[in-house]
Scaffold this active site. Structure first.
Site, PDB file in Angstrom:
ATOM      1  N   ASP A  73       0.202  -3.904   6.018  1.00 12.09           N
ATOM      2  CA  ASP A  73       0.031  -2.789   6.938  1.00 12.09           C
ATOM      3  C   ASP A  73       1.270  -2.812   7.858  1.00 12.09           C
ATOM      4  O   ASP A  73       1.946  -3.845   7.960  1.00 12.09           O
ATOM      5  CB  ASP A  73      -1.264  -3.000   7.728  1.00 12.09           C
ATOM      6  CG  ASP A  73      -1.463  -1.963   8.801  1.00 12.09           C
ATOM      7  OD1 ASP A  73      -1.322  -0.770   8.512  1.00 12.09           O
ATOM      8  OD2 ASP A  73      -1.751  -2.354   9.946  1.00 12.09           O
ATOM      9  N   GLY A  88      -5.466   1.847  12.955  1.00 12.40           N
ATOM     10  CA  GLY A  88      -5.643   2.073  11.520  1.00 12.40           C
ATOM     11  C   GLY A  88      -6.192   3.448  11.171  1.00 12.40           C
ATOM     12  O   GLY A  88      -6.361   3.772  10.005  1.00 12.40           O
ATOM     13  N   ARG A 135      -3.819  10.206  11.988  1.00 15.85           N
ATOM     14  CA  ARG A 135      -3.459  11.037  13.150  1.00 15.85           C
ATOM     15  C   ARG A 135      -4.527  12.104  13.418  1.00 15.85           C
ATOM     16  O   ARG A 135      -4.952  12.312  14.553  1.00 15.85           O
ATOM     17  CB  ARG A 135      -2.102  11.705  12.887  1.00 15.85           C
ATOM     18  CG  ARG A 135      -1.495  12.332  14.138  1.00 15.85           C
ATOM     19  CD  ARG A 135      -0.184  13.031  13.786  1.00 15.85           C
ATOM     20  NE  ARG A 135       0.702  12.181  13.009  1.00 15.85           N
ATOM     21  CZ  ARG A 135       1.739  12.635  12.302  1.00 15.85           C
ATOM     22  NH1 ARG A 135       2.025  13.933  12.277  1.00 15.85           N
ATOM     23  NH2 ARG A 135       2.511  11.805  11.618  1.00 15.85           N
ATOM     24  N   SER A 189       0.474   1.705   4.628  1.00 16.22           N
ATOM     25  CA  SER A 189       0.224   2.137   6.006  1.00 16.22           C
ATOM     26  C   SER A 189      -0.365   3.544   6.061  1.00 16.22           C
ATOM     27  O   SER A 189      -0.040   4.388   5.226  1.00 16.22           O
ATOM     28  CB  SER A 189       1.554   2.123   6.771  1.00 16.22           C
ATOM     29  OG  SER A 189       1.425   2.790   8.005  1.00 16.22           O
ATOM     30  N   SER A 234       0.356   5.511   8.471  1.00 16.01           N
ATOM     31  CA  SER A 234       1.315   6.311   9.238  1.00 16.01           C
ATOM     32  C   SER A 234       2.192   7.189   8.361  1.00 16.01           C
ATOM     33  O   SER A 234       2.622   6.781   7.286  1.00 16.01           O
ATOM     34  CB  SER A 234       2.216   5.381  10.055  1.00 16.01           C
ATOM     35  OG  SER A 234       3.220   6.140  10.699  1.00 16.01           O
ATOM     36  N   ASN A 293       4.958   8.107   9.672  1.00 20.56           N
ATOM     37  CA  ASN A 293       6.263   7.829  10.287  1.00 20.56           C
ATOM     38  C   ASN A 293       6.809   6.466   9.864  1.00 20.56           C
ATOM     39  O   ASN A 293       7.732   5.952  10.504  1.00 20.56           O
ATOM     40  CB  ASN A 293       6.122   7.846  11.815  1.00 20.56           C
ATOM     41  CG  ASN A 293       5.786   9.234  12.342  1.00 20.56           C
ATOM     42  OD1 ASN A 293       6.530  10.174  12.109  1.00 20.56           O
ATOM     43  ND2 ASN A 293       4.675   9.366  13.047  1.00 20.56           N
ATOM     44  N   GLU A 321      -3.609  -7.179   7.289  1.00 20.04           N
ATOM     45  CA  GLU A 321      -4.158  -6.052   8.054  1.00 20.04           C
ATOM     46  C   GLU A 321      -4.641  -6.462   9.442  1.00 20.04           C
ATOM     47  O   GLU A 321      -5.236  -7.521   9.601  1.00 20.04           O
ATOM     48  CB  GLU A 321      -5.373  -5.502   7.313  1.00 20.04           C
ATOM     49  CG  GLU A 321      -5.150  -4.186   6.626  1.00 20.04           C
ATOM     50  CD  GLU A 321      -4.890  -2.999   7.537  1.00 20.04           C
ATOM     51  OE1 GLU A 321      -5.135  -3.096   8.751  1.00 20.04           O
ATOM     52  OE2 GLU A 321      -4.440  -1.968   7.027  1.00 20.04           O
ATOM     53  N   ASP A 322      -4.445  -5.574  10.424  1.00 25.02           N
ATOM     54  CA  ASP A 322      -4.946  -5.861  11.787  1.00 25.02           C
ATOM     55  C   ASP A 322      -6.160  -4.996  12.152  1.00 25.02           C
ATOM     56  O   ASP A 322      -6.756  -5.205  13.202  1.00 25.02           O
ATOM     57  CB  ASP A 322      -3.847  -5.621  12.827  1.00 25.02           C
ATOM     58  CG  ASP A 322      -3.531  -4.148  13.001  1.00 25.02           C
ATOM     59  OD1 ASP A 322      -3.365  -3.452  11.981  1.00 25.02           O
ATOM     60  OD2 ASP A 322      -3.465  -3.692  14.153  1.00 25.02           O
TER      61      ASP A 322
END
Ligand code: BG6
Ligand code: MG
Length: 216
Positions: A10, A47, A50, A115, A117, A119, A170-171
């Site tokens: 991640d 996680g 958006r 991920s 994201s 970005n 992973e967090d």
């Protein structure tokens, strides 16, 4: 002989800590809409995509917006966020992350990014780590968010290994569940009390070695 052939990472919270930038941008948006957004609320967005993050924030503020307004708000937040991450430097790489990626490379273990994201390329280029990944799968390539395993399964496929041969780092709780749902081993990065479902939990990539992972 190790059965681990790929490590899938991640990004936010594992390689870099971008939560603070997400927080600043979402807080600014909430404030413009007339309510506050606390650091505690921000924890709920780890996680999370958006679009879903915005829905959570609007619910916190008790605000209703049309789909078109929501798209505009998410784009506005992203503009502020991109402005902040465009100033990131390699100094912001979390402890142990670069060394861990380099060790994987030296040991012949494939590396992939997994991920939520959209970005991730901007961030990886800013911190100078893009070249250490064999595959990059992010929010631009998936239709189902974690805890759906799509992002990790695509990562495994991209580097040509089976899920059982992968370890995910992973967090976020949803991310740990995504790895489990994909039939992969998972190293939680954070608190054991929060990431209890992971095979092992450590505070960062500086606190675990490939030898330990091979025993999972
Ligand atoms: C995840 C973050 O990595 O990416 C979330 O943990 C974020 O907080 C999500 O909402 C989507 O990020 P982006 O950059 O596409 O807005
Ligand atoms: Mg994360």
């Amino acid at each position: 002989m190790s059965t681990i052939k790929a490590c899938i990472f991640d990004l936010d919270g594992v390689i870099v800590d971008t939560a603070v930038y997400h927080y600043k941008a979402w807080k600014r948006l909430a404030n413009e809409l007339g309510f506050d957004f606390t650091e505690e609320d921000n924890e709920k967005l780890k996680g999370v995509s958006r679009v879903r993050s915005l829905e959570i924030i609007l619910a916190i503020g008790g605000v209703t917006k049309t789909p078109a307004e929501q798209a505009e708000l998410a784009a506005r937040k992203n503009e502020w966020y991109v402005d902040m991450i465009s100033h990131m430097t390699p100094a912001e790489i979390l402890p142990g992350a670069k060394a861990f990626l380099e060790t994987c490379r030296a040991e012949g273990i494939k590396t992939a990014l997994g991920s939520a994201s959209k970005n991730s390329m901007t961030i990886l280029n800013k911190i100078g780590l893009a070249h250490l990944f064999d595959a990059i799968v992010d929010g631009n390539h998936v239709s189902k968010a974690k805890p759906d395993p799509e992002v990790f399964l695509k990562g495994a496929q991209a580097v040509g290994v089976t899920p059982a041969e992968c370890v995910v780092f992973e967090d976020a709780i949803a991310g740990v569940q995504a790895a489990i749902n994909g039939g992969m081993k998972v190293v939680g990065i954070g608190l054991p009390s929060v990431l209890a479902e992971a095979n092992i939990v450590v505070s960062g990539l500086d606190k675990i070695t490939l030898a330990e992972i091979e025993k999972l």
